[in-house]
Design an enzyme around this catalytic site. Structure first.
Site, PDB file in Angstrom:
ATOM      1  N   THR A  23       0.777  -1.223   0.060  1.00 28.89           N
ATOM      2  CA  THR A  23      -0.050  -0.194   0.107  1.00 28.89           C
ATOM      3  C   THR A  23       0.846   1.354  -0.206  1.00 28.89           C
ATOM      4  OG1 THR A  23      -0.143  -0.453   2.541  1.00 28.89           O
ATOM      5  CG2 THR A  23      -2.134  -1.083   1.213  1.00 28.89           C
TER       6      THR A  23
ATOM      7  N   TYR B  32       1.050   1.680  -8.384  1.00 32.15           N
ATOM      8  CA  TYR B  32       0.096   1.011  -7.054  1.00 32.15           C
ATOM      9  C   TYR B  32      -1.209   0.739  -7.657  1.00 32.15           C
ATOM     10  CZ  TYR B  32      -3.383   0.972  -3.411  1.00 32.15           C
ATOM     11  OH  TYR B  32      -4.202   0.538  -2.639  1.00 32.15           O
TER      12      TYR B  32
HETATM   13  N1  NAP Z   1      -5.266   2.516   2.776  1.00 32.07           N
HETATM   14  C1  NAP Z   1      -6.053   3.064   1.811  1.00 32.07           C
HETATM   15  O1  NAP Z   1      -6.174   4.400   1.836  1.00 32.07           O
HETATM   16  C2  NAP Z   1      -6.660   2.416   0.794  1.00 32.07           C
HETATM   17  C3  NAP Z   1      -7.486   2.979  -0.077  1.00 32.07           C
HETATM   18  C4  NAP Z   1      -8.104   2.035  -1.113  1.00 32.07           C
HETATM   19  C5  NAP Z   1      -7.906   0.871  -1.056  1.00 32.07           C
HETATM   20  N2  NAP Z   1      -7.062   0.083   0.065  1.00 32.07           N
HETATM   21  C6  NAP Z   1      -6.929  -1.388  -0.236  1.00 32.07           C
HETATM   22  O2  NAP Z   1      -7.840  -1.721   1.194  1.00 32.07           O
HETATM   23  C7  NAP Z   1      -6.951  -3.014   1.574  1.00 32.07           C
HETATM   24  C8  NAP Z   1      -6.647  -2.929   3.175  1.00 32.07           C
HETATM   25  O3  NAP Z   1      -5.642  -1.642   3.042  1.00 32.07           O
HETATM   26  P1  NAP Z   1      -4.993  -1.214   4.540  1.00 32.07           P
HETATM   27  O4  NAP Z   1      -5.157   0.433   4.371  1.00 32.07           O
HETATM   28  O5  NAP Z   1      -5.647  -2.052   5.671  1.00 32.07           O
HETATM   29  O6  NAP Z   1      -3.621  -1.555   4.274  1.00 32.07           O
HETATM   30  P2  NAP Z   1      -2.245  -1.637   5.332  1.00 32.07           P
HETATM   31  O7  NAP Z   1      -2.683  -1.112   6.499  1.00 32.07           O
HETATM   32  O8  NAP Z   1      -1.196  -1.206   4.470  1.00 32.07           O
HETATM   33  O9  NAP Z   1      -2.270  -3.061   5.631  1.00 32.07           O
HETATM   34  C9  NAP Z   1      -1.886  -3.983   4.734  1.00 32.07           C
HETATM   35  C10 NAP Z   1      -1.556  -5.389   5.259  1.00 32.07           C
HETATM   36  O10 NAP Z   1      -0.877  -6.261   4.222  1.00 32.07           O
HETATM   37  C11 NAP Z   1       0.360  -6.950   4.955  1.00 32.07           C
HETATM   38  N3  NAP Z   1       1.146  -7.386   3.682  1.00 32.07           N
HETATM   39  C12 NAP Z   1       2.019  -6.636   3.053  1.00 32.07           C
HETATM   40  N4  NAP Z   1       2.552  -7.428   1.988  1.00 32.07           N
HETATM   41  C13 NAP Z   1       2.139  -8.616   2.503  1.00 32.07           C
HETATM   42  C14 NAP Z   1       2.223  -9.928   1.796  1.00 32.07           C
HETATM   43  N5  NAP Z   1       3.073 -10.243   0.638  1.00 32.07           N
HETATM   44  N6  NAP Z   1       1.794 -10.971   2.091  1.00 32.07           N
HETATM   45  C15 NAP Z   1       0.727 -10.866   3.278  1.00 32.07           C
HETATM   46  N7  NAP Z   1       0.424  -9.762   4.156  1.00 32.07           N
HETATM   47  C16 NAP Z   1       1.241  -8.637   3.379  1.00 32.07           C
HETATM   48  C17 NAP Z   1       1.048  -5.534   5.533  1.00 32.07           C
HETATM   49  O11 NAP Z   1       1.933  -6.097   6.439  1.00 32.07           O
HETATM   50  P3  NAP Z   1       3.431  -5.369   6.861  1.00 32.07           P
HETATM   51  O12 NAP Z   1       2.726  -4.271   7.567  1.00 32.07           O
HETATM   52  O13 NAP Z   1       4.079  -6.310   7.564  1.00 32.07           O
HETATM   53  O14 NAP Z   1       4.154  -4.951   5.581  1.00 32.07           O
HETATM   54  C18 NAP Z   1      -0.402  -5.008   6.172  1.00 32.07           C
HETATM   55  O15 NAP Z   1      -0.375  -5.538   7.564  1.00 32.07           O
HETATM   56  C19 NAP Z   1      -5.919  -3.148   0.691  1.00 32.07           C
HETATM   57  O16 NAP Z   1      -6.071  -3.890  -0.347  1.00 32.07           O
HETATM   58  C20 NAP Z   1      -5.543  -1.744  -0.081  1.00 32.07           C
HETATM   59  O17 NAP Z   1      -4.959  -2.037  -1.234  1.00 32.07           O
HETATM   60  C21 NAP Z   1      -6.603   0.987   0.858  1.00 32.07           C
END
Ligand code: NAP
Length: 297
Positions: A71, A134
């Site tokens: 992300t 991304y």
């Molecule tokens: N944040 C936003 O504004 C936003 C907006 C639109 C859509 N989304 C989508 O919503 C979803 C959830 O986002 P979020 O905000 O909860 O993201 P986040 O807080 O960045 O969490 C992502 C998690 O994925 C883990 N991760 C990274 N690489 C990995 C791998 N290879 N295998 C397994 N786990 C892995 C990370 O672990 P580490 O921390 O250890 O790397 C982290 O715990 C994602 O699909 C994101 O693309 C997010």
């Protein structure tokens, strides 16, 4: 062959230490009818096919909610290979395991897949033209998921924040303490999403699927209402009554490695007509999150 000692259905949540994963973890306490498996990046690296396959062989899973993602939007511009491995290949491997094991796959995607040229709320079948590595890696992940497992459900969301992890809300709270004034972009329009609300919707999908309803393909979800990053920041400032001066600036005065869409408002009429008629207004959800954060000190 995986076996289960009880009759409860098992929900796997990958990327469970992220914002959305942590919210699902909190909510799971209210869902005693299910067993939950929460896996971190270390426990189940989704870009490793052998690890994914082994995990699905070992555990009897009924629902897989993929919250794992790369992300770091700006960093992805220089870490393209890593972003694609995690955001494209990972969902493909999970979808493959889900299809083979008859697991319902729920994958999370982003507003950054849309064509920013459309100046009205974005519908699920609108044109796609990601501006960033991304965004493109997430689009390829959607495609990998749906081509591999056509019964998968992809939820596109935007501007996610939570009391957990790193996000705009927590950054603003920190900067309000550190700075006397702050410039915030005022020409990017979108919809914030409180991860706790999204987590509740995801588990509502699981409940509805459990009762026999069929959901597949793509659906948008974000909180109700429209705002800019500047107005979002002002709402946070007003809540904490900070004396910090917040000034609106155009994107041109805050260049970032990854381009962001100027207009990124999700049309949520599909989810409203099928599962969630009443989506919380973004400011109400923001206040909930800020109350929680203020209690944490
Ligand atoms: N944040 C936003 O504004 C936003 C907006 C639109 C859509 N989304 C989508 O919503 C979803 C959830 O986002 P979020 O905000 O909860 O993201 P986040 O807080 O960045 O969490 C992502 C998690 O994925 C883990 N991760 C990274 N690489 C990995 C791998 N290879 N295998 C397994 N786990 C892995 C990370 O672990 P580490 O921390 O250890 O790397 C982290 O715990 C994602 O699909 C994101 O693309 C997010």
């Amino acid at each position: 062959m995986a076996t289960s000692g009880n009759h409860k259905k098992t929900v796997l949540v990958t990327g469970a230490n992220g914002q959305l994963g942590r919210e699902l973890r909190d909510l799971s306490a209210n869902f005693a009818a299910y067993d939950f498996l929460f896996t971190s990046n270390e426990e189940l690296p989704i870009e490793e096919k052998s690890s994914v396959d082994l995990f699905f062989d070992k555990h009897l899973i009924h629902y897989c909610i993929n919250c794992a993602a790369y992300t770091a939007v700006d960093k992805a511009e220089t870490e393209e290979a890593k972003a694609f491995l995690i955001n494209r290949d990972g969902p493909g491997f999970l979808a493959d395991a889900c299809r083979k094991h008859h697991v319902k796959f729920i994958h999370i995607s982003t507003d950054y897949v849309y064509d920013e040229g459309i100046r009205r709320p974005l519908k699920e079948d609108d044109a796609l033209a990601p501006l960033s590595v991304y965004g493109l890696s997430k689009l390829k992940g959607e495609e990998a998921a749906l081509q591999t497992d056509p019964s998968a459900l992809v939820i596109r969301t935007s501007w996610v924040y939570a009391a957990y992890g790193n996000n705009f809300v927590k950054t603003m709270l920190r900067l309000f303490k550190e700075k006397e004034s702050l410039n915030v972009i005022n020409d990017q329009v979108g919809c914030p999403t409180y991860a706790a609300d999204l987590a509740a919707i995801i588990l509502k999908f699981v409940g509805a699927m459990e009762s026999g309803k069929k959901y597949e393909g793509i659906v948008n979800y974000c909180n109700d209402g429209i705002t800019t990053w500047y107005d979002f920041a002002v709402a946070i400032k007003e809540f904490v009554d900070s004396p910090c001066i917040v000034r609106p600036i155009p994107t041109s005065q805050y260049p970032t490695p990854a381009k962001r869409p100027k207009y990124s408002v999700l049309d949520t009429s599909k989810i409203k007509s099928t599962l969630a008629p009443d989506i919380p207004f973004w400011k109400d959800s923001l206040h909930k999150c800020l109350v929680l954060l203020s209690k944490q000190g």
